[in-house]
Design an enzyme around this catalytic site. Structure first.
Site, short mmCIF file in Angstrom:
data_model
loop_
_atom_site.label_atom_id
_atom_site.label_comp_id
_atom_site.label_asym_id
_atom_site.label_seq_id
_atom_site.Cartn_x
_atom_site.Cartn_y
_atom_site.Cartn_z
N ASP A 1 0.81 -1.22 0.00
CA ASP A 1 0.00 0.00 0.00
C ASP A 1 0.84 1.27 0.00
OD1 ASP A 1 -2.72 -0.50 -0.07
OD2 ASP A 1 -2.82 -1.02 2.05
C1 GLC Z 1 -1.67 -3.77 5.35
C2 GLC Z 1 -2.90 -3.80 4.48
C3 GLC Z 1 -2.69 -4.69 3.27
C4 GLC Z 1 -1.43 -4.35 2.57
C5 GLC Z 1 -0.24 -4.38 3.52
C6 GLC Z 1 1.05 -3.95 2.87
O1 GLC Z 1 -1.51 -5.01 5.95
O2 GLC Z 1 -4.02 -4.24 5.20
O3 GLC Z 1 -3.79 -4.56 2.39
O4 GLC Z 1 -1.25 -5.26 1.53
O5 GLC Z 1 -0.52 -3.50 4.60
O6 GLC Z 1 1.08 -2.59 2.60
C1 GLC Z 2 -0.64 2.61 5.82
C2 GLC Z 2 0.12 1.40 6.30
C3 GLC Z 2 -0.18 0.17 5.48
C4 GLC Z 2 -1.67 0.01 5.35
C5 GLC Z 2 -2.33 1.29 4.87
C6 GLC Z 2 -3.82 1.10 4.85
O1 GLC Z 2 -0.21 2.96 4.56
O2 GLC Z 2 1.52 1.61 6.28
O3 GLC Z 2 0.39 -0.96 6.08
O4 GLC Z 2 -1.93 -1.03 4.46
O5 GLC Z 2 -2.01 2.36 5.70
O6 GLC Z 2 -4.50 2.22 4.46
#
Ligand code: GLC
Ligand code: GLC
Length: 814
Positions: free
Chosen positions: A487
């Site tokens: 993300d």
């Molecule tokens: C969080 C989110 C997931 C994403 C991950 C890596 O666990 O829930 O959707 O893939 O972060 O950024």
């Molecule tokens: C932030 C976190 C990530 C998560 C995301 C969800 O970027 O670092 O892990 O998946 O929020 O919105």
């Protein structure tokens, strides 16, 4: 250092002291009614949706962070001294403290001044209520007079509004009290048809429903005035902060014990029959009273507790293993399966790290969670997949999140996370492999929740793949959109305003930046579709996606190869991300894992090289970090990943979710030793020994463990709600132990550590129990199977004829 121990026969983790490094918590409820509970009884409850139907109040970002709770106070009415058997919130020292977190229940107990109090908290299966079953025992040589208080602070339903809109909310609170039951009915007169209640099995000596009356002005939950004085004030809340508090007076002979049940529940009435008498403002209690009566009987409480245990016997009994490694057994047989169920139920909505107000259910998260629980709850998996698919957009894209109460896609976040739709393919195919239920592919499912747009689910899967294929960038790799699985790799974002969301801000046209992670995921999804299509006789689809996959593999091995490992992405300027050419972020974990999971580099040495690079550059004693070197400054063109200090979260922490991809990749090359070594590095039950470093619960996975660049290397954060649970379960059970559901039977293809002589397992599959014994004739991974005493070709145990309910499989490795 440990703070407790595993009691495997009871399927409990027993915490032996209340001051764990962080609140160590558990979940109550599996269906509509849910709660979180920490080892000191902190936590809150909600009905279905943590944001919109919050039953009890949580204090965000409090110290400690588990505040707001299911608090019991014991008062010695002879001396006036009082304490909390769960230590918090009073924090008077207690003796013989223990907290037993089990499957859907938690028991917290301790003693002080010769009075022992044990409370079992659980949600009876199928009910919208939680039970606090309190046993108070007099261990003195003399009689004791004790007051027991049970107290809960109600939230005014919408959790976001509850914590912000005080000018209104200080005026709306309303309650009713009848006998030993307090009813919380804020907003019931107007647009709500639901209420909460807090009941007690005993005739009470008093109650309070107004927080200030119970606590006293300028006092907190650690020192309630009513408990101190030994007399609840029978306050009725009008506005301010409604609570439920009951006082029960007990006289206990030496050695005598008594049980008192408190009930916290949620109920709904039909709108036209809300009031009794009709036209009044009084809650119609005719439906709820029988429920309250049932569960204030200790016999029924015992029965419900047995039913809960039986349900977990059944669920966990579906897959049990006996391997040479105790931690592995513990995780597969109990805790990892349990965490899978919890993540399925809650996605990423409510924990002590997820506030319950922010996120609904994530599209990619929920699809991945399914991989871990589909064998336990196939009917619910089916429904979840259909709900998710109904939020898919007509172009094959997907809403990133949806709210479970409305089942609608979340407009505020929108779509364009270009990996999202592909996870649906993995989930549906996993469902069909597990259950054999091909009928799901024909289910008519709408697009974007719009009636009239129904198409068979199979069409949704095809559009998912087409979504990728119609969005290829300059190198022929998939365009990344707002982000892929990571993300925080926001290649189209270019945000330089504080407070902007990295996920939803997009400043470039998005036609250049490409993701190798999506490329690998596409190949894995395409392979699944090819298998599925062959299985259902759709050779047209099989042919088309086999060809598309081959082309993508060539691209991965072409512009996607950096020399020693796979590139991570191409940015908006067409520059490599995750390449030896970069100054920071030269190598990333995701593209190593997913290229190989998609099938790249297996025959030309690239896969082995990439995994050797992972071992050399990314592996630490505490697990495999996401990238190296960590980013030390903000890169506008890379987005949120570069906002985290080195070693945390997506910037080079051990992002545990991604580690099992490497484990699976290692097994594809036959490296059982390395795969299992990686498994143990992040395995909570192994890390129990270093709880003072790990700090989070030793019985469930956390999202991250601080990486080697962080000063707190080895410290875990964000436990419970993480895709780590499902993926580690897949890695250990399907890749290392090698038991894989297939369309035509159960495949058994272990890739074990060389030191293992074998293992045994019992697994239910399509209504048949498989007793599996794996043993070594040699150090390799070649298998010979014998099924019910007869040798068979290959590694797939064919589906047995009707009427068979037990199949015995012997697997020789050589
Ligand atoms: C969080 C989110 C997931 C994403 C991950 C890596 O666990 O829930 O959707 O893939 O972060 O950024
Ligand atoms: C932030 C976190 C990530 C998560 C995301 C969800 O970027 O670092 O892990 O998946 O929020 O919105």
């Amino acid at each position: 250092m440990r703070f407790g121990h595993f009691d495997d026969s009871a399927r409990e983790y027993v915490i032996e002291r209340p001051d764990t490094p962080l609140p160590w918590f558990n979940y109550l409820g599996t269906d509509g009614y849910f709660g979180l509970i920490s080892n000191t009884a902190g936590g809150y409850s909600f009905y279905k949706d943590a944001r919109l139907r919050r039953i009890s109040r949580y204090r965000y970002n409090n110290v400690p962070f588990d505040f707001g709770g299911r608090y019991i106070y014991v008062r010695d009415d002879d001396s006036g001294e009082f304490w909390s058997p769960s230590w918090q919130p009073v924090r008077t020292p207690v003796d013989d403290y223990s907290c037993r977190h089990g499957m859907g229940y938690t028991i917290i107990g301790s003693a002080r001044s010769g009075i022992r109090t044990d409370t079992r908290y659980f949600v009876p299966p199928g009910e919208n209520l939680e039970i606090w079953d309190v046993t108070v025992a007099n261990q003195r040589q003399t009689a004791a007079k004790v007051s027991l208080f049970g107290a809960i602070e109600f939230a005014l339903w919408d959790a976001q509004d509850d914590m912000t809109n005080f000018q209104r909310n200080f005026n709306t609170g309303e309650v009713e009290v009848e006998g030993s039951v307090i009813y919380h009915k804020t907003e019931y007169r107007e647009r709500r048809d639901h209420f909460a209640y807090f009941g007690c099995s005993e005739t009470t000596a008093g109650f309070d429903t107004q927080r200030e009356a119970f606590l006293g002005p300028y006092r907190g939950w650690d020192d309630p005035a009513a408990v101190g004085s030994g007399a609840a004030t029978n306050s009725i809340a009008h506005g301010w902060s409604p609570i439920g508090a009951h006082q029960v007076r007990l006289s206990l002979q030496p050695g005598e014990s008594k049980r008192v049940v408190f009930l916290l529940g949620y109920a709904e009435n039909p709108r036209e029959d809300k009031f009794d008498p009709a036209g009044s403002a009084v809650i119609n209690k005719r439906r709820v009273t029988p429920v309250i009566d049932r569960y204030t009987s200790v016999d029924r409480v015992d029965e419900a507790s047995r039913e809960l245990a039986q349900e977990w016997d059944r669920l966990l009994g579906l897959f049990q293993v006996d391997t040479p490694d105790a931690a592995t057994n513990r995780m597969i047989n109990i805790w990892n399966a349990y965490q899978n169920m919890v993540t399925f139920n809650l996605s990423r909505s409510a924990s002590f790290y997820e506030s319950g107000v922010g996120r609904g259910l994530g599209f990619r998260d929920s699809n991945q969670d399914l991989l871990g629980f589909v064998h336990m709850a196939p009917a619910r998996a089916r429904q979840r997949v259909l709900d998710l698919a109904a939020t898919q957009l007509a172009d094959g894209g997907a809403f990133h999140q949806y709210q479970p109460l409305t089942k609608r896609g979340n407009d505020a976040v929108g779509s364009n996370f270009n990996d999202d739709p592909l996870w649906l393919v993995l989930a549906v195919v996993a469902y069909v492999r597990e259950t054999g239920d091909g009928s799901i592919l024909d289910e008519p499912v709408v697009y974007q929740n719009a009636p009239g747009t129904e198409q068979p689910l199979l069409d949704h899967l095809v559009r998912s793949l087409e979504f990728t294929l119609s969005r290829l960038g300059p190198n022929g790799l998939p365009l990344i959109g707002r982000a892929d699985w990571n993300d925080c790799l926001n290649l189209n974002c270019f945000s330089d305003e504080p407070g902007e969301s990295f996920q939803t801000t997009t400043s470039s046209d998005g036609k250049t930046a490409e993701s190798m992670m999506i490329a690998g995921l596409f190949c894995a999804a395409a392979a699944d579709i090819v298998d599925l299509a062959r299985h259902i006789g759709r050779l047209d689809l099989a042919g088309a996606y086999a060809a598309a996959r081959t082309a993508m593999l060539e691209t991965i091995e072409g512009p996607g190869w950096d020399g020693e490992w796979f590139v991570r992405a191409y940015d908006d300027f067409g520059k490599k991300v995750g390449s030896a050419d970069c100054d920071e972020g030269k190598i990333f974990i995701e593209s190593q894992g997913w290229s190989i999971l998609g099938g790249a580099g297996l025959s030309n040495g690239m896969a082995q090289k990439a995994l050797d690079s992972v071992a050399r550059h990314l592996a630490t004693d505490h697990g495999i970090v996401l990238n190296q070197p960590a980013f030390t400054s903000y890169h506008l063109e890379l987005g949120e990943i570069t906002t985290y200090p080195p070693g945390y979260k997506e910037n080079a922490s051990i992002f545990c979710h991604s580690n099992p991809w490497i484990m699976v990749a290692e097994t594809k090359l036959g490296n059982g030793d390395r795969a299992f070594d990686y498994y143990r590095r992040i395995c909570p039950a192994v890390r129990e020994e270093i709880s003072e470093v790990h700090r989070a619960e030793p019985y469930v996975y956390a999202q991250t463990i601080a990486g080697r660049d962080a000063p707190t290397h080895g410290e875990a954060k964000n436990s419970w709600l993480t895709g780590t649970a499902a993926w580690n379960y897949v890695a250990i059970t399907q890749a290392i132990l090698g038991i894989r559901p297939g369309f035509d039977g159960l495949e058994i293809q272990p890739v074990l550590p060389t030191s293992w002589a074998g293992y045994t397992a019992t697994r239910a599959f399509r209504g048949v129990t498989y007793e599996i014994r794996v043993y070594r004739n040699g150090p390799g991974t070649a298998v010979s199977l014998s099924v019910d005493g007869r040798e068979i070709e290959g590694s797939i145990v064919p589906l047995p004829g009707a009427g068979t309910d037990l199949v015995k499989v012997e697997v020789a490795l050589s």
